[in-house]
Design a protein around this motif. Structure first.
Motif, PDB file in Angstrom:
ATOM      1  N   SER A  49      44.866  42.920  40.332  1.00 32.22           N
ATOM      2  CA  SER A  49      44.176  43.328  41.562  1.00 32.22           C
ATOM      3  C   SER A  49      42.772  43.840  41.266  1.00 32.22           C
ATOM      4  O   SER A  49      41.829  43.538  42.004  1.00 32.22           O
ATOM      5  CB  SER A  49      44.971  44.411  42.284  1.00 32.22           C
TER       6      SER A  49
ATOM      7  N   THR B  32      50.188  44.445  38.406  1.00 26.61           N
ATOM      8  CA  THR B  32      49.619  44.512  39.755  1.00 26.61           C
ATOM      9  C   THR B  32      48.243  45.161  39.745  1.00 26.61           C
ATOM     10  O   THR B  32      47.298  44.636  40.348  1.00 26.61           O
ATOM     11  CB  THR B  32      50.567  45.287  40.694  1.00 26.61           C
TER      12      THR B  32
ATOM     13  N   LEU C  59      49.048  42.047  45.731  1.00 28.58           N
ATOM     14  CA  LEU C  59      49.365  43.401  46.184  1.00 28.58           C
ATOM     15  C   LEU C  59      50.693  43.440  46.938  1.00 28.58           C
ATOM     16  O   LEU C  59      51.485  44.375  46.779  1.00 28.58           O
ATOM     17  CB  LEU C  59      48.238  43.944  47.062  1.00 28.58           C
TER      18      LEU C  59
END
Length: 148
Positions: free
Chosen positions: A137, A133, A27
Motif C-alpha cells: 500500500s 499490506t 487494502l
C-alpha cells in the motif's frame, strides 16, 4: 475512445485509475484478512463474507476501467508503453519501491514488538498480512503521489 484518439493525459489517468483500483483491493483484502485472523467468530464470518464479495467489486471496478479506456488492448498499445516508460513514471516507481521497502522494514519491527507484547495467537500470520499490506500500500500510494 479509440487508441488513435488517446493522448498521454488520458492514458496517465487510466493508469492512475488502475493503480487506485489495485490499492483499494490490497487494502480491502489486507483488512479482511486481519479481521479473519484477529476477530471473534462473528466478526470472522463477516470477514469471510467480505472476501466472497471481492470478485464482484473487482468485476465492477475493472469494468469501469475498461469502459473508460475504451479497449482491452490499451495496456499493450505503443502509446501506453511510452507512458509507462516515461522518465517521470520511472522515477515515481523507484521512489515508490524505496518507500515501500522502508515501510516494510519499519512495519516488521513494530508489528513484531506489538504482537509479541500483546500475545496474539496467530502471530506469524498477523505479522505477514500486516507487513505485506502496509508495504504494498505504501509503494502504490507513493507511486500515485509522485507520478505526474
Amino acid at each position: 475512445m479509440t487508441q488513435e484518439k488517446m493522448n498521454s493525459d488520458v492514458l496517465v489517468r487510466i493508469s492512475h485509475m488502475s493503480l487506485w483500483i489495485l490499492l483499494a483491493t490490497i487494502l480491502y483484502v489486507g483488512s479482511a484478512m486481519l479481521v479473519l485472523l484477529l476477530g471473534d467468530p462473528e466478526t470472522a464470518a463477516r470477514g469471510r463474507l467480505a472476501l466472497v464479495m471481492l470478485p464482484v467489486f473487482n468485476a465492477i471496478a475493472f469494468g469501469a476501467l475498461l469502459s473508460k479506456s475504451g479497449k482491452a488492448k490499451c495496456a499493450r498499445s505503443p502509446q501506453m508503453r511510452a507512458v509507462m516508460n516515461d522518465e517521470l513514471r520511472q522515477m515515481a516507481l523507484s521512489k515508490g519501491y524505496r518507500n515501500g521497502f522502508f515501510a516494510t522494514l519499519v512495519t516488521t519491527v513494530v508489528a513484531s514488538l506489538i504482537v509479541a507484547l500483546s500475545g496474539v495467537e496467530k502471530a506469524p500470520a498477523v505479522i505477514m498480512v500486516l507487513v505485506i499490506t502496509v508495504g504494498v500500500s505504501t509503494m502504490l500510494a507513493s507511486v500515485l503521489y509522485h507520478d505526474r
